[in-house]
Design a protein around this motif. Sequence first.
Motif, PDB file in Angstrom:
ATOM      1  N   ILE A   1      -3.349 -15.338  -8.713  1.00 25.58           N
ATOM      2  CA  ILE A   1      -2.505 -14.249  -9.187  1.00 25.58           C
ATOM      3  C   ILE A   1      -1.447 -14.888 -10.079  1.00 25.58           C
ATOM      4  N   ARG A   2      -1.483 -14.567 -11.357  1.00 23.84           N
ATOM      5  CA  ARG A   2      -0.574 -15.168 -12.333  1.00 23.84           C
ATOM      6  C   ARG A   2       0.692 -14.355 -12.540  1.00 23.84           C
ATOM      7  N   ALA A   3       0.611 -13.065 -12.232  1.00 19.19           N
ATOM      8  CA  ALA A   3       1.778 -12.199 -12.384  1.00 19.19           C
ATOM      9  C   ALA A   3       1.624 -11.009 -11.448  1.00 19.19           C
ATOM     10  N   SER A   4       2.738 -10.380 -11.142  1.00 20.75           N
ATOM     11  CA  SER A   4       2.706  -9.171 -10.323  1.00 20.75           C
ATOM     12  C   SER A   4       3.886  -8.307 -10.730  1.00 20.75           C
ATOM     13  N   ARG A   5       3.756  -7.029 -10.446  1.00 20.18           N
ATOM     14  CA  ARG A   5       4.877  -6.133 -10.723  1.00 20.18           C
ATOM     15  C   ARG A   5       4.774  -4.903  -9.829  1.00 20.18           C
ATOM     16  N   ASP A   6       5.927  -4.339  -9.514  1.00 23.34           N
ATOM     17  CA  ASP A   6       5.982  -3.118  -8.730  1.00 23.34           C
ATOM     18  C   ASP A   6       5.754  -1.926  -9.645  1.00 23.34           C
ATOM     19  N   LEU A   7       4.987  -0.975  -9.152  1.00 25.71           N
ATOM     20  CA  LEU A   7       4.729   0.264  -9.866  1.00 25.71           C
ATOM     21  C   LEU A   7       5.321   1.417  -9.065  1.00 25.71           C
ATOM     22  N   ASP A   8       5.127   2.619  -9.535  1.00 23.75           N
ATOM     23  CA  ASP A   8       5.626   3.801  -8.832  1.00 23.75           C
ATOM     24  C   ASP A   8       4.889   4.008  -7.516  1.00 23.75           C
TER      25      ASP A   8
ATOM     26  N   VAL B   1       1.555  -1.958  -6.155  1.00 18.32           N
ATOM     27  CA  VAL B   1       1.814  -3.287  -6.683  1.00 18.32           C
ATOM     28  C   VAL B   1       0.632  -3.664  -7.559  1.00 18.32           C
ATOM     29  N   ALA B   2       0.900  -4.192  -8.732  1.00 15.43           N
ATOM     30  CA  ALA B   2      -0.145  -4.671  -9.636  1.00 15.43           C
ATOM     31  C   ALA B   2      -0.191  -6.191  -9.553  1.00 15.43           C
TER      32      ALA B   2
END
Length: 163
Positions: free
Chosen positions: A146-153, A157-158
């Motif tokens: 996993i190179r990146a992650s971000r919170d979504l609505d 989590v992406a």
Amino acid sequence: MKIALFTIVTCVVLIAVMVAVAYVCNRLNIGTRTTAQQAPLPLTPQDWDVYLAYLQALMECVANNHNTCGLCRPGDLPQHMAPGLSGIIRKDGAVYYMGLFDRTRVFTGGMGKYTFDTTPRDRMVRKLNDLLPNYCIAAGLAPVYIRASRDLDNGRVAFILGL
């Protein structure tokens, strides 16, 4: 004789004019600015097959470790695919794959009142990255992380996978 001389002089003058125009255009950058964007390469069925294989490996990893990561147990494959064509990302010659997962709901009492698990994404990523390469190898794939992650609505989590 006069016609041959006239033809030669005319050709030399025309070549000199073309060289002068080319020189001026080059110095003033005329005709060298382009605004057209280069279209991305179209996705092939093989790209989709690889995306689905990596997403399946990530889903298995999350399924076996969701309790320690604050994530819900994964459902069916389509629930974890990014919408449209955004699941496969091409950037700087590399290919990345995106998977979407839900945080666990924590009920706070009352009728339908809940919040989402607050496990930090970096802890999720560390835990999953420790195990994900093994799932990839078991599926016959090259190991990815996993190179990146971000919170979504809505507690989603992406995770973006890449070599």
